[in-house]
Design a protein around this motif. Structure first.
Motif, PDB file in Angstrom:
ATOM      1  N   ILE A  50     -30.143  23.094 -12.379  1.00 14.13           N
ATOM      2  CA  ILE A  50     -30.314  23.700 -11.070  1.00 14.13           C
ATOM      3  C   ILE A  50     -29.767  25.114 -11.111  1.00 14.13           C
ATOM      4  N   SER A  54     -30.825  27.080  -6.239  1.00 17.94           N
ATOM      5  CA  SER A  54     -31.272  25.698  -6.130  1.00 17.94           C
ATOM      6  C   SER A  54     -32.672  25.445  -6.663  1.00 17.94           C
ATOM      7  N   SER A  70     -29.450  18.487  -6.942  1.00 15.31           N
ATOM      8  CA  SER A  70     -29.138  19.286  -5.761  1.00 15.31           C
ATOM      9  C   SER A  70     -27.711  19.795  -5.883  1.00 15.31           C
ATOM     10  N   ARG A  71     -27.415  20.766  -5.058  1.00 16.08           N
ATOM     11  CA  ARG A  71     -26.059  21.309  -5.108  1.00 16.08           C
ATOM     12  C   ARG A  71     -25.523  21.543  -3.706  1.00 16.08           C
TER      13      ARG A  71
END
Length: 126
Positions: A50, A54, A70-71
């Motif tokens: 990622i 994103s 995801s972050r």
């Protein structure tokens, strides 16, 4: 400076797991984060990455459509959601961080990564 991967375990075929990668001692905002895995008797391989903004890059074709990344920079954490797990996903999963000024950049090359977590084991039974 530390990366901590967690969330692994023993699951059955078709189950889901969510792995977490949490950083301490530095802010993830300026880092791309990659997940790698090493199956028994195999070399470590890149799975997914990622970017700072994103964006996602897949390095293991076998996980496309099943794994997402995801972050949450506010929590200094990256997540790897793994769905429809298969026995061939059995491996130790590592997260790694690479500092970059490029918001869209991702990398699947191990040598570029500066920080590595210790790994979390995922075992998928048939």
């Amino acid at each position: 400076v530390q990366l901590q991967a967690s969330g692994g375990g023993l699951v059955r075929r078709g189950d889901s797991l969510r792995l977490s990668c949490t950083a301490s001692g530095f802010s993830m905002d300026n880092y791309l984060i990659g997940w790698f895995r090493q199956a028994p008797g195999m070399e470590r391989e890149g799975v997914i990455c990622i970017s700072r903004n994103s964006g996602t890059a897949y390095y293991a074709n076998s996980v496309k459509g099943r794994f997402t990344i995801s972050r949450d920079n506010s929590k200094n954490t990256v997540y790897l959601q793994m769905n429809n797990l298969k026995p061939e996903d059995t491996a130790v999963y590592y997260c790694a961080a690479e500092k970059t000024i490029l918001p869209y950049y991702c990398a699947g090359v191990e040598t570029n990564y500066e920080y590595w977590g210790r790994g979390t084991k995922v075992t998928v039974s048939s």
